[in-house]
Design an enzyme around this catalytic site. Structure first.
Site, PDB file in Angstrom:
ATOM      1  N   LYS A  44     -28.191  18.169  -1.498  1.00 30.25           N
ATOM      2  CA  LYS A  44     -26.850  18.193  -2.081  1.00 30.25           C
ATOM      3  C   LYS A  44     -26.106  16.975  -1.568  1.00 30.25           C
ATOM      4  CE  LYS A  44     -24.251  20.960  -4.622  1.00 30.25           C
ATOM      5  NZ  LYS A  44     -24.665  21.753  -5.785  1.00 30.25           N
TER       6      LYS A  44
ATOM      7  N   GLY B  65     -15.416  29.662 -18.671  1.00 31.80           N
ATOM      8  CA  GLY B  65     -15.689  28.224 -18.776  1.00 31.80           C
ATOM      9  C   GLY B  65     -17.077  28.005 -19.365  1.00 31.80           C
TER      10      GLY B  65
END
Ligand code: NAD
Length: 354
Positions: free
Chosen positions: A81, A185
């Site tokens: 990440k 969303g």
């Protein structure tokens, strides 16, 4: 900031690196948790952290999460990440993305980046000008996998909900099954559309009430205030917005026999997985049910490396493994007396050799 290796979230990460470039204003943390199964793959988060220690915690925690997610998705990828520490104005410049792309490139393929919170497909295209170790790029060909992972995540969540309804309620059709969706969303909205197609009864909520109302109108669904969605009596509660919603209070409020949604890090703490099981609620471990996006961008990346074409049908074939894996987790949870999150963690740890 404390030494990162003394942080509680440090879990023998293989690489943690800070990159700072005064001229462009870039400050980024790269974390690779495990490369046991392949290069560390995971998105880049662009976020303003009031305290830089929070950025380090996010990088450590999210990269470990990606090791588990990639392993459980059956991908030849480890966990990584990147976190870009945005300023309070959240300004992002082409220079910043160029330096970031160079930093990804300098890792020589140990880390493969993609889109995460605060980054866009256009940002990925900019980063791709500087490095090949990036994915989630718009496809140049129709019918090919690529670009925004959201719709693929939604497809995986939809398949996971179907599997949960079959496992817990013994129903093979979603017709009339009532699903309460938190967050409308990219993932929540996509999931709602797929569920509506199958005749599910939907209650939708979003802090942006107009967004939930518009989708409810389109789908002939109901909408609820965002702060009331966890109280809705329904068959499935599907969290697709925030993390850490399954805490003592949230679990006590739930009036659904199933929790299955795409939001990351839904359990506030470790003990909340067993707490759900104790209430008889079937939980779909988040990093298993929401693996559709990483499956799509990884297949796209791997195809680009070999010059092959990756079609939507290949992605869909891999997405079909999500409900199978969830079912295996629930069966093992049932037979072992452990909660589904505990079973999933143990499976993931076995796969990454920990
Ligand atoms: P998004 O920004 O498109 O949608 C999130 C929605 O949630 C927004 O409409 C927002 O207004 C709403 N929201 C925020 N707080 C809320 C609250 N308290 N109550 C109700 N609604 C609220 O984000 P997304 O891409 O759909 O991601 C949703 C979740 O899924 C996030 O946790 C994300 O980390 C996770 N996730 C996304 C992907 C992906 O491919 N996009 C992959 C894996 C996991």
């Amino acid at each position: 900031m404390k030494a990162f290796w003394t942080e509680p979230d440090f879990d023998d990460h293989e690489l943690v690196e800070l990159v700072h470039d005064r001229k462009s204003g870039l400050t980024a943390i790269f974390a690779i948790h495990s490369s046991h199964l392949g290069p560390g793959a995971g998105g880049t988060r662009f976020w303003h952290y009031p305290d830089p220690a929070m950025a380090m915690r996010d990088a450590l925690r999210l990269s470990r999460g990606m090791s588990y997610k990639n392993a459980m998705a059956g991908l030849p990828m480890g966990g990584g990440k990147a976190v870009i520490l945005a300023g309070p104005d959240r300004a992002k410049s082409p220079d910043m993305l160029a330096v970031f792309g160079d930093a990804v490139d300098a890792l020589g393929g140990r880390y493969i980046t993609a889109e995460d919170v605060g980054m866009s497909e256009a940002d990925m295209v900019a980063i791709a000008q500087r490095t090949a170790y990036v994915t989630g790029l718009p496809s140049k060909h129709s019918g090919a996998a690529g670009g925004d992972p959201g719709p693929f995540t939604a497809m995986g969540v939809y398949l996971g909900i179907k599997a949960a309804v079959s496992c817990k309620l013994g129903r093979e059709s979603l017709d009339g099954v009532h699903v309460a969706i938190q967050g409308t969303g990219s993932v929540g909205g996509g999931t709602a559309r797929l569920l509506a197609r199958d005749g599910a009864r939907l209650t939708l909520a979003d802090i942006d009430r107009a967004r939930a109302d518009a989708l409810a109108k389109e789908l002939g669904a109901a909408s609820a205030p965002a702060d009331a969605i966890m109280d809705v009596a329904c068959d499935v509660f599907s969290p697709n917005a925030l993390g850490a919603i399954l805490d003592d209070e949230g679990i006590a409020r739930l009036a659904a026999p199933i929790v299955a949604g795409g939001a990351n890090n839904q359990l506030a703490r470790e003990e909340h997985g067993p707490a759900l099981a104790a209430r008889g609620i079937l939980y779909a471990p988040d990093y298993v049910i929401n693996g559709g996006g990483i499956i799509a961008v990884t297949l796209e990346y791997l195809a680009r490396q070999t010059g092959d074409h990756c079609g939507i049908e290949q992605v869909h074939a891999k997405l079909a493994e999500i409900p199978e894996r969830l079912t295996a987790i629930w069966q093992e949870a049932e037979s072992s007396g452990r909660s589904p999150d505990q079973v999933a963690d143990a499976m993931a740890q076995r796969l990454i050799g920990r």
